[in-house]
Write an enzyme that holds these catalytic residues in place. Structure first.
Site, short mmCIF file in Angstrom:
data_model
loop_
_atom_site.label_atom_id
_atom_site.label_comp_id
_atom_site.label_asym_id
_atom_site.label_seq_id
_atom_site.Cartn_x
_atom_site.Cartn_y
_atom_site.Cartn_z
N TYR A 53 -39.53 -48.98 6.44
CA TYR A 53 -38.88 -50.04 7.35
C TYR A 53 -39.54 -50.17 8.42
O TYR A 53 -39.93 -48.97 9.11
CB TYR A 53 -36.97 -49.51 7.71
CG TYR A 53 -36.91 -50.93 8.55
CD1 TYR A 53 -36.06 -52.27 8.10
CD2 TYR A 53 -36.06 -50.17 9.82
CE1 TYR A 53 -35.64 -52.81 8.99
CE2 TYR A 53 -35.27 -50.97 10.84
CZ TYR A 53 -35.48 -53.13 10.18
OH TYR A 53 -35.41 -53.40 11.39
N ASP A 68 -36.14 -54.07 23.52
CA ASP A 68 -36.09 -54.93 22.66
C ASP A 68 -35.01 -56.09 23.02
O ASP A 68 -33.21 -55.55 23.27
CB ASP A 68 -35.12 -54.40 21.23
CG ASP A 68 -35.40 -55.64 19.86
OD1 ASP A 68 -35.08 -56.33 19.84
OD2 ASP A 68 -33.86 -55.00 19.40
N ASP A 96 -38.40 -55.78 9.97
CA ASP A 96 -37.67 -56.92 10.44
C ASP A 96 -38.16 -58.01 10.97
O ASP A 96 -39.24 -58.10 11.49
CB ASP A 96 -37.51 -56.23 11.69
CG ASP A 96 -35.80 -57.28 13.21
OD1 ASP A 96 -35.56 -57.66 12.54
OD2 ASP A 96 -35.40 -56.54 13.53
N ASP A 98 -35.81 -60.87 12.55
CA ASP A 98 -35.30 -61.52 13.98
C ASP A 98 -34.45 -62.37 13.10
O ASP A 98 -33.54 -62.61 12.40
CB ASP A 98 -36.00 -61.70 15.00
CG ASP A 98 -36.45 -60.18 15.48
OD1 ASP A 98 -36.01 -59.43 15.26
OD2 ASP A 98 -37.90 -60.68 16.17
N HIS A 123 -35.04 -58.58 6.87
CA HIS A 123 -34.26 -59.82 7.69
C HIS A 123 -33.74 -60.54 8.50
O HIS A 123 -34.59 -60.17 9.28
CB HIS A 123 -32.48 -58.76 7.46
CG HIS A 123 -33.52 -57.90 8.84
ND1 HIS A 123 -32.79 -57.76 10.49
CD2 HIS A 123 -33.79 -55.91 9.17
CE1 HIS A 123 -33.73 -56.24 11.21
NE2 HIS A 123 -33.81 -55.69 10.26
N GLU A 125 -31.29 -62.73 11.21
CA GLU A 125 -30.34 -62.72 11.56
C GLU A 125 -29.59 -63.69 12.43
O GLU A 125 -30.07 -64.86 12.02
CB GLU A 125 -29.98 -61.46 12.67
CG GLU A 125 -31.05 -62.15 13.49
CD GLU A 125 -31.20 -60.77 14.59
OE1 GLU A 125 -30.99 -61.14 15.98
OE2 GLU A 125 -32.04 -60.15 14.13
N CYS A 133 -30.68 -56.56 21.03
CA CYS A 133 -30.69 -55.71 20.24
C CYS A 133 -28.84 -55.51 19.68
O CYS A 133 -28.52 -56.21 20.11
CB CYS A 133 -30.73 -54.10 20.45
SG CYS A 133 -30.69 -52.71 19.63
N ARG A 170 -28.44 -60.88 7.81
CA ARG A 170 -27.45 -59.86 8.82
C ARG A 170 -27.14 -60.87 9.46
O ARG A 170 -26.89 -61.99 11.02
CB ARG A 170 -28.38 -59.45 9.81
CG ARG A 170 -28.14 -58.56 11.01
CD ARG A 170 -28.98 -58.15 11.85
NE ARG A 170 -29.05 -57.76 13.03
CZ ARG A 170 -29.86 -57.27 13.96
NH1 ARG A 170 -30.44 -56.80 13.79
NH2 ARG A 170 -28.87 -57.44 15.40
N GLU A 200 -24.52 -56.56 10.54
CA GLU A 200 -24.43 -55.18 11.87
C GLU A 200 -23.13 -54.54 12.64
O GLU A 200 -22.51 -55.20 12.81
CB GLU A 200 -25.71 -56.08 12.67
CG GLU A 200 -25.91 -55.37 14.15
CD GLU A 200 -26.67 -54.26 13.88
OE1 GLU A 200 -25.91 -53.16 13.66
OE2 GLU A 200 -27.67 -53.97 14.32
N ASN A 223 -27.19 -49.67 8.96
CA ASN A 223 -27.95 -50.08 9.85
C ASN A 223 -27.38 -48.78 10.78
O ASN A 223 -26.75 -48.61 11.46
CB ASN A 223 -28.41 -50.95 11.35
CG ASN A 223 -29.37 -50.90 12.18
OD1 ASN A 223 -30.17 -49.73 12.21
ND2 ASN A 223 -29.19 -51.55 12.72
#
Length: 313
Positions: A53, A68, A96, A98, A123, A125, A133, A170, A200, A223
């Site tokens: 990951y 982040d 990731d 974003d 993923h 989001e 974050c 996500r 999340e 996560n």
């Protein structure tokens, strides 16, 4: 009329196919250690992990030296994902991505780039583009229609690319908008074509069990962020709850932080760096370089007829 040749069983299985096979295997749980650069990825690969990951937080901190807070660009993330995926093309990498970094067109460009880089899963989001974050407060979200549009754009880009990638949806809606809104958003993303659901900031085991049941049969991702808003579920607990996979994004940088800080303090206070191991063992350049393929590179040079390492390295 010619006969149809059987499939070539000797051809290696691609990373994306491995990931899809693992997702389809009812007995398999996928635990993904978080890596952020080539060295941490190579360490994990030497341990024989099933899947890697690429953490966005780790990428941001290692490449930019900042927290982040949405400062990493699509280029930053894609370049890092491409490098990590290239280290072992047969090992699935989930990365990731974003928010996709812009409009539906930009999401499509991001997904196409990840596919061409050999990334097996990503993923996307529902935060605004200037995201942060998922375990920090004050997150702002786009509406559910825009979130679904991002997922549809990812699916369209996948179809147009001629390749494949697992699309993980996500949502960060749980903290600010509640459970029902979060599940509504994930169901909209699944309807738009998402392969995996990622809620999340889950806060209790009961909520986690409920979410996995409410989203079935879509596989769900947990996560694991120690010290974040979620419980510290390990693999056994995730299995029991109903999750199919878990990412451990802090695994590498959480361990690096105290070790490097301790070594720097030793240098300042004692004038040298001592062993970080209880048995006093130190690691020389050869062993560290071997993590990143020293022996394989020397062997390649020899087979090609090069003379640079005729006497070894």
């Amino acid at each position: 009329m010619g006969s149809i040749s059987p499939p070539d069983s000797s051809r290696p299985v691609s990373a994306i196919q491995k990931l899809r096979d693992m997702l389809a295997d009812p007995e398999k749980f996928i635990a993904c250690p978080g890596v952020y650069d080539g060295f941490t990825a190579q360490i994990a690969l030497q341990e024989g992990v099933d899947c890697l990951y690429m953490t966005g937080a780790g990428t941001t901190m290692s490449r930019l030296g900042v927290a982040d807070m949405g400062l990493a660009t699509q280029t930053d993330m894609l370049q890092n994902a491409s490098m990590i995926a290239s280290l072992s093309p047969s090992t699935p990498l989930i990365a990731d991505a974003d928010t996709g970094y812009g409009s539906a067109i930009m999401v499509g460009r991001t997904v196409t780039g990840y596919i061409r880089a050999g990334v097996a899963g990503l993923h996307l989001e529902d935060q605004v583009v200037n995201k942060r974050c998922g375990h920090l407060r004050g997150k702002q979200l786009v509406d559910v229609d825009e979130f679904a549009s991002r997922i549809r754009a990812a699916v369209l880009a996948r179809e147009a690319s001629g390749g494949d990638i697992v699309i993980i949806a996500r949502t960060d809606a749980l903290q600010g908008h509640g459970y029902d809104e979060a599940i509504k958003r994930l169901k909209a993303a699944i309807s738009a074509g998402a392969d995996v659901a990622f809620l999340e900031g889950i806060d209790t085991r009961a909520s986690a069990e409920r979410a996995c049941a409410d989203l079935a049969p879509t596989p769900c991702l947990f996560n694991n962020v120690p010290g974040g808003v979620s419980p510290d579920f390990g693999v056994k607990e995730c299995r029991a709850i109903g999750y199919k996979l878990a990412i451990f994004p802090c695994l590498a940088f959480e361990m690096v932080y105290p070790a490097v800080r301790r070594a720097v303090r030793q240098l300042k206070e004692e004038g040298n760096v001592g062993s970080q191991e209880k048995d006093g063992r130190r690691y020389g350049p050869r062993e560290l370089f071997q993590v990143c393929g020293l022996d394989e590179l020397v062997d390649f040079d020899r087979k090609a007829g090069g003379g640079a390492y005729a006497d070894g390295a």
